[in-house]
Enzyme design. Structure first.
Site, PDB file in Angstrom:
ATOM      1  CG  ASP A  94      12.316  40.345  55.019  1.00 55.51           C
ATOM      2  OD1 ASP A  94      12.778  41.192  55.810  1.00 55.51           O
ATOM      3  OD2 ASP A  94      12.611  39.134  55.070  1.00 55.51           O
ATOM      4  CB  VAL A  95      11.717  46.599  53.894  1.00 58.60           C
ATOM      5  CG1 VAL A  95      10.899  47.153  55.042  1.00 58.60           C
ATOM      6  CG2 VAL A  95      12.392  47.681  53.127  1.00 58.60           C
ATOM      7  CE  LYS A  96      15.768  40.669  57.641  1.00 58.53           C
ATOM      8  NZ  LYS A  96      15.345  40.332  56.267  1.00 58.53           N
ATOM      9  NE  ARG A  97      13.828  50.786  54.343  1.00 54.40           N
ATOM     10  CZ  ARG A  97      14.546  50.277  53.363  1.00 54.40           C
ATOM     11  NH1 ARG A  97      15.549  49.469  53.620  1.00 54.40           N
ATOM     12  NH2 ARG A  97      14.287  50.579  52.110  1.00 54.40           N
TER      13      ARG A  97
END
Ligand SMILES: O=c1ccn([C@@H]2O[C@H](COP(=O)(O)O)[C@@H](O)[C@H]2O)c(=O)[nH]1
Length: 278
Positions: A94-97
């Protein structure tokens, strides 16, 4: 190369529809009797992997809680990813780039190229520079059997003002995202590799998810107030594609491994009852 959608479908069939997050919040570290430092984060992550890595379909490390300790935190994230892979669970980072396409290509290399030390099975991505700007992620994911979960209707109350705004064609921003991801997944069997994030907290979405043909990650369960029963109202006939996701609700049962397993088993049983009884 087996697609992420196929691998996820198999993992959920074998282990059940559940994603558990690894979110080493300062408050959880304290509850577990750990210091809020790299050693504490390392112990926390290892404990979760040892307790759940061989039984949960998908584990979702939250990158932010590792990144806050700089390079030493990222090194722990790398070793957590390796340990999870050895246990057989799929790793969703979960890094939402999200960025302009040429920069997204670099993010894609970081997370979806097997030669990277941060290589995972799937990542979360933000579509707010345009879904098309994420194309390098979609392409590298397809090349290496990876997945991308794109934010559509997030679990936080602030998201609606942006995501439910309407464009010139009358569709909401979120529906436009949903439709673009649906096109990418068209014809994929048994499941497309491009997912959406739709919060379990949001009630009846008023959006058409019927053509997504990909996984629907549902965070917001437990600590943010949603229950497994709420999934029915949010997803309706799309329930079979839902991957329910819990972090603090399950993690709060630690550090005892048996208690963590029992909390994950309870969450899975609650979700199975809803997903199977649609
Ligand atoms: O819409 C979203 C997208 C991502 N998240 C992330 O999921 C977990 C939720 O943690 P809980 O402890 O289960 O509340 C966290 O990592 C968020 O960043 C989300 O909550 N909502």
């Amino acid at each position: 190369m087996e697609s992420f959608g196929a691998r996820l479908h198999r993992a959920v069939t074998e282990r059940g529809p559940l994603c558990v997050g690894i979110d080493p919040h300062p408050g959880l570290l304290a509850r577990w009797g750990l210091d809020d430092d790299v050693r504490g984060v390392d112990r926390f992550a290892r404990t979760v992997v040892d307790a759940l890595g061989d039984r949960v379909a998908v584990v979702k490390p939250q990158s932010a809680f590792f990144e806050r300790f700089g390079s030493r935190g990222v090194a722990i994230l790398e070793s957590t990813i390796r340990q999870l892979r050895d246990c057989g669970s799929l790793v969703l980072l979960d890094v939402k780039r999200g960025d302009i396409g040429s920069t997204v290509a670099a993010y894609a290399s970081a997370y979806l190229d097997p030669s990277s030390s941060l290589h995972v099975d799937a990542v979360t991505a933000s579509p707010y520079l345009g879904v098309g700007s994420l194309a390098p992620m979609f392409e590298l994911a397809a090349e290496h059997g990876g997945g991308v979960f794109v934010l559509a209707l997030t679990s936080n109350p602030e998201g609606a003002a942006v995501q439910r705004a309407r464009g010139a064609d009358g569709r909401t921003v979120a529906q436009a995202v949903i439709d673009e991801i649906s096109q990418l997944n068209a014809g994929a069997e048994p499941l497309g590799s491009y997912g959406l994030v739709v919060g379990a907290t949001i009630g009846d979405t008023g959006h058409d998810l019927s053509r997504v043909n990909g996984p629907l990650l549902a965070p917001g369960l437990g600590a943010q107030g949603a229950t497994a029963a709420d999934l029915r109202g949010v997803f309706g006939s799309s329930l079979p594609a839902v991957l329910p996701s819990y972090s603090r609700e399950v993690l709060g049962a630690g550090p005892d491994a048996a208690a963590l397993r029992a909390a994950a088993d309870r969450a899975l049983a609650d979700c199975r009852a809803v997903v199977a009884a649609r």
